[in-house]
Design a protein around this motif. Structure first.
Motif, PDB file in Angstrom:
ATOM      1  N   UNK A  19     -18.594  69.481  27.018  1.00 14.52           N
ATOM      2  CA  UNK A  19     -18.943  70.975  26.307  1.00 14.52           C
ATOM      3  C   UNK A  19     -19.991  71.807  26.659  1.00 14.52           C
ATOM      4  N   UNK A  20     -19.823  72.877  26.372  1.00 14.90           N
ATOM      5  CA  UNK A  20     -20.903  73.918  26.618  1.00 14.90           C
ATOM      6  C   UNK A  20     -20.742  74.974  25.398  1.00 14.90           C
ATOM      7  N   UNK A  21     -21.862  75.755  25.246  1.00 17.22           N
ATOM      8  CA  UNK A  21     -21.837  77.002  24.523  1.00 17.22           C
ATOM      9  C   UNK A  21     -22.003  78.204  25.435  1.00 17.22           C
ATOM     10  N   UNK A  22     -21.278  79.362  25.032  1.00 22.42           N
ATOM     11  CA  UNK A  22     -21.393  80.357  25.794  1.00 22.42           C
ATOM     12  C   UNK A  22     -21.688  81.531  24.927  1.00 22.42           C
ATOM     13  N   UNK A  23     -22.610  82.292  25.674  1.00 25.40           N
ATOM     14  CA  UNK A  23     -23.214  83.533  24.707  1.00 25.40           C
ATOM     15  C   UNK A  23     -22.428  84.955  25.659  1.00 25.40           C
ATOM     16  N   UNK A  24     -21.876  85.718  24.737  1.00 26.87           N
ATOM     17  CA  UNK A  24     -21.354  87.057  25.096  1.00 26.87           C
ATOM     18  C   UNK A  24     -22.382  88.205  24.803  1.00 26.87           C
ATOM     19  N   UNK A  25     -22.970  88.934  25.512  1.00 30.39           N
ATOM     20  CA  UNK A  25     -23.803  90.047  25.352  1.00 30.39           C
ATOM     21  C   UNK A  25     -23.183  91.336  25.907  1.00 30.39           C
ATOM     22  N   UNK A  26     -23.434  92.463  24.984  1.00 23.69           N
ATOM     23  CA  UNK A  26     -22.958  93.674  25.711  1.00 23.69           C
ATOM     24  C   UNK A  26     -23.412  94.016  27.019  1.00 23.69           C
TER      25      UNK A  26
END
Length: 385
Positions: A231-238
């Motif tokens: 598993x990973x966690x992804x961050x989506x930034x503008x």
């Protein structure tokens, strides 16, 4: 460029400051929890227990908010074992959870990188299927005309009508060919336990990121969902703020020379797939002079930039279709909203520092030294009491 250019409005403005105590998610909590100042979407990879599925979590989330569940298709691809076919593209069952007001609270979908804890020999779960094709364009055509709420035997009927053919049943598989007999798509039972992976995808969160995440993750933990091995966690930034020469240079430096320290600092999962450092030819662009963003963008795009890196820059550069975001992919898997926000706050602080245009020291060669230096560069972190 002034410091703070990347900071968002609202949540963190005027908040008291906390202090990073150690690597990873450790933040001094005596003064409160960290807050995020930027509009951020989050992807959290989880695994439902045997006998359960991502549909169970969708139903529970909808029940708690007085909302509803809408079936959706999730598009992805997998390596093909068929001679002459490099990859198969597929649509798998996903679910959108809608609040009482009809707004999307999250989307729950499969993730093909999650395999270690699954039993591929398990019998397909009744009613669960996937749609496959060997052409991404055909997959988009199927997705535009097929209804994910339909059963396996009828889901391809609209596609057959487009080609003037019929759906043919071959055992448990339903197939559509074109008029010349070439395969268009097929619907087949979902392989064993593929209903268990559950990637929780939030819409862009403007404020109260921690509360929004815990509203999704606390029920998941209560239902027994866990963090899978890969598993990973992804961050989506503008993406818009990163379409600037100095800002983009800062991103290349943070995920380039400082990348090993950042991985150590965040505790990146070594079992996580579809990660990797930025290519050297892309990182080298940070040290050149540019007439403007368009020139740098074209040069960066020409390096063959890929989605499957520690930071996905493809949507910043406009070389792939999809939401215009910068995607940070190196956070480790986690089912705790507080730990996710703490790491995200550290990433936000480092982006602010590296993209400020202020001089930076050279990256130490050792990962541990770089991690310690990054803590110092991050500075104070906004917290809420």
């Amino acid at each position: 460029m002034e410091r703070g250019r990347l900071g968002g409005e609202g949540a963190g403005r005027g908040a008291p400051a906390g202090r990073w105590d150690a690597a990873g998610a450790a933040l001094s909590t005596s003064s409160g929890e960290p807050v995020l100042r930027r509009r951020t979407g989050v992807e959290v990879e989880l695994l439902a227990p045997r006998g359960s599925s991502r549909r169970h979590l969708a139903d529970e989330l909808a029940r708690r908010c007085g909302g509803s569940v809408r079936p959706v298709f999730h598009a992805d691809s997998e390596t093909s074992a068929t001679a002459g076919v490099e990859r198969f593209w597929h649509l798998t069952p996903g679910f959108e959870v809608l609040g009482a007001d009809g707004a999307v609270l999250c989307r729950l979908v499969d993730d093909t990188t999650i395999v270690q804890d699954l039993d591929p020999s398990a019998a397909p779960l009744p009613g669960w299927y996937r749609v496959l094709t060997d052409d991404a364009r055909l997959l988009r055509l199927v997705a535009a005309h097929a209804d994910p709420a339909e059963r396996i035997g009828s889901v391809l009927q609209p596609v057959a009508e487009l080609f003037g053919t019929r759906v043919a049943a071959v055992g448990a598989v339903f197939r559509v060919d074109d008029g010349a007999g070439a395969s268009v798509a097929m619907a087949a039972p979902l392989p064993g336990e593929r209903e268990r992976p559950c990637e929780v995808i939030t819409p862009p969160l403007e404020v109260d990121h921690l509360d929004a995440l815990e509203a999704l993750l606390a029920p998941a933990r209560e239902l027994g969902l866990t963090v899978p091995a890969e598993a990973a966690v992804h961050l989506h930034l503008d993406a818009a703020p990163f379409r600037d020469v100095d800002v983009f240079r800062g991103v290349l430096r943070l995920f380039g020379p400082w990348g090993p320290g950042l991985r150590l600092l965040l505790g990146t999962n070594p079992a996580c797939r579809r990660l990797g450092p930025l290519p050297p030819e892309l990182v080298a662009l940070a040290e050149r002079e540019w007439a403007g963003w368009e020139e740098l963008r074209d040069a960066a795009a020409a390096t063959g930039v890929s989605k499957f890196r520690d930071v996905n820059l493809t949507h910043v550069l406009g070389v792939r279709p999809g939401p215009p975001t910068l995607e940070v992919r190196v956070l480790p898997g986690c089912a705790d909203g507080r730990a996710i926000v703490r790491r995200a706050a550290l990433v936000e602080a480092l982006l602010e520092r590296f993209c400020s245009g202020e001089p930076l020291p050279p990256a130490p060669g050792d990962g541990a030294e770089a991690a310690a230096a990054l803590l110092a560069l991050a500075g104070p972190v906004p917290v809420r009491r």
